[in-house]
Design an enzyme around this catalytic site. Structure first.
Site, PDB file in Angstrom:
ATOM      1  N   ASP A 136       0.819  -1.201   0.000  1.00 46.33           N
ATOM      2  CA  ASP A 136       0.000   0.000   0.000  1.00 46.33           C
ATOM      3  C   ASP A 136       0.863   1.265   0.000  1.00 46.33           C
ATOM      4  OD1 ASP A 136      -2.703  -0.575  -0.141  1.00 46.33           O
ATOM      5  OD2 ASP A 136      -2.940  -0.834   2.023  1.00 46.33           O
TER       6      ASP A 136
ATOM      7  N   GLU B 184     -14.121  -2.264  -1.944  1.00 42.98           N
ATOM      8  CA  GLU B 184     -14.349  -2.407  -0.508  1.00 42.98           C
ATOM      9  C   GLU B 184     -15.698  -1.856  -0.094  1.00 42.98           C
ATOM     10  OE1 GLU B 184     -12.337  -1.545   3.870  1.00 42.98           O
ATOM     11  OE2 GLU B 184     -11.218  -1.074   2.054  1.00 42.98           O
TER      12      GLU B 184
ATOM     13  N   LYS C 120      -0.321  -0.437  -4.335  1.00 40.93           N
ATOM     14  CA  LYS C 120      -1.772  -0.192  -4.351  1.00 40.93           C
ATOM     15  C   LYS C 120      -2.030   1.222  -3.859  1.00 40.93           C
ATOM     16  CE  LYS C 120      -4.738  -2.032  -1.302  1.00 40.93           C
ATOM     17  NZ  LYS C 120      -5.385  -0.815  -0.736  1.00 40.93           N
TER      18      LYS C 120
ATOM     19  N   GLU D 123      -5.381   4.283  -3.364  1.00 38.88           N
ATOM     20  CA  GLU D 123      -6.820   4.471  -3.264  1.00 38.88           C
ATOM     21  C   GLU D 123      -7.286   5.601  -4.179  1.00 38.88           C
ATOM     22  OE1 GLU D 123      -7.023   3.163   1.465  1.00 38.88           O
ATOM     23  OE2 GLU D 123      -7.872   5.087   0.834  1.00 38.88           O
TER      24      GLU D 123
END
Length: 277
Positions: free
Chosen positions: A88, A186, A118, A120
């Site tokens: 992340d 999510e 990763k 967001e």
């Protein structure tokens, strides 16, 4: 080829090619021992910024730093032989500009041995994803509930209900078109997760989404019952190791206070037994 040849970890393109096939298995990991336990079972392992809450006692992921992610990424990489590692990008390490994102993603890749990073965000991060992918950094996207944005989302709420579903579908299309090789969904309604999965050409990885996603991920400490501060609805507890550990610690404390531990078999004599000389 030798029958003993070691299986190499998947590459991002291998994960992308799993679209519509056997579901992709993933868990989070933050330490070498945990990575070793899941290595043979997972297709990829995520070094998640959830480490801030799970291991460091933070209230959210917002306090996690780049140095923390690199430290835990190195530890996890030592425990993996078969699974790909994704790390992340923490809050504040990629949002400012494409150039900032590249510098920090490149550092993660170089210093941890990760196969991908990763980040967001959907439409708003599509340009950054394209910038990174165009410079050799594979990106897994993350949309729906994005924990780094809880202050603007108003908490850990389900995302994409009703008319908001179209916007989330737009996010999914944007990250896929930008070059992400997979996308985490999510905490979105199952019907929307199925719609997204059918609509885009890259695998969807569900966490609180739908069994129809191309894969699933959970925080390992949640599913093992090690992290018990709260339990999201989407978590299934496959074990209660936290309760077992608590009981074991209590038994140890009781034996120490009663001078029952250490017992004779746990201590050393003055002289070595003759048979061992």
């Amino acid at each position: 080829m030798s029958a003993n040849a070691r299986k190499t970890a998947p590459l991002p393109d291998d994960i992308r090619a799993r679209k519509g096939g056997v579901p992709i298995v993933s868990l989070t990991a933050y330490t070498t021992p945990m990575a070793q336990l899941m290595d043979a079972q997972c297709d990829f392992v995520l070094v998640g910024d959830s480490v801030g809450m799970v291991l460091h006692g933070l209230e959210s992921t917002l306090g996690v730093t780049l140095d923390m992610m690199i430290l835990h990424g190195r530890a996890v990489k030592r425990g993996l032989n078969h699974a790909m590692m994704v790390v992340d990008m923490p809050f504040g390490s990629y949002e400012e500009s494409c150039e900032q994102a590249f510098r920090n993603a490149a550092r993660i890749m170089a210093e941890t041995g990760a196969g991908a990073v990763k980040l967001e965000g959907g439409v708003g991060m599509a340009g950054t994803i394209a910038f990174l992918v165009g410079r050799g950094i594979p990106v897994m996207a993350h949309i729906g509930l994005t924990p780094q944005s809880i202050n603007t989302l108003g908490g850990y709420k389900v995302q994409g209900r009703g008319a908001a579903g179209d916007a989330l579908l737009g996010d999914a299309r944007a990250v896929a078109d930008a070059g992400a090789f997979a996308v985490v969904l999510e905490k979105v309604p199952a019907v929307l997760a199925d719609r997204v999965t059918q609509d885009i050409a890259i695998p969807t990885i569900g966490i609180g989404a739908s069994a129809g996603c191309d894969g699933q991920i959970l925080v390992v400490d949640d599913m093992l019952g090690l992290f018990t501060a709260f339990k999201p609805k989407f978590v299934k507890r496959y074990a209660t190791l936290g309760a077992q550990a608590e009981a074991a610690i209590a038994a140890y404390a009781s034996e120490v206070r009663a001078r029952a531990f250490p017992a004779p078999e746990h201590i050393f004599a003055d002289t070595q037994p003759e048979a061992l000389k």
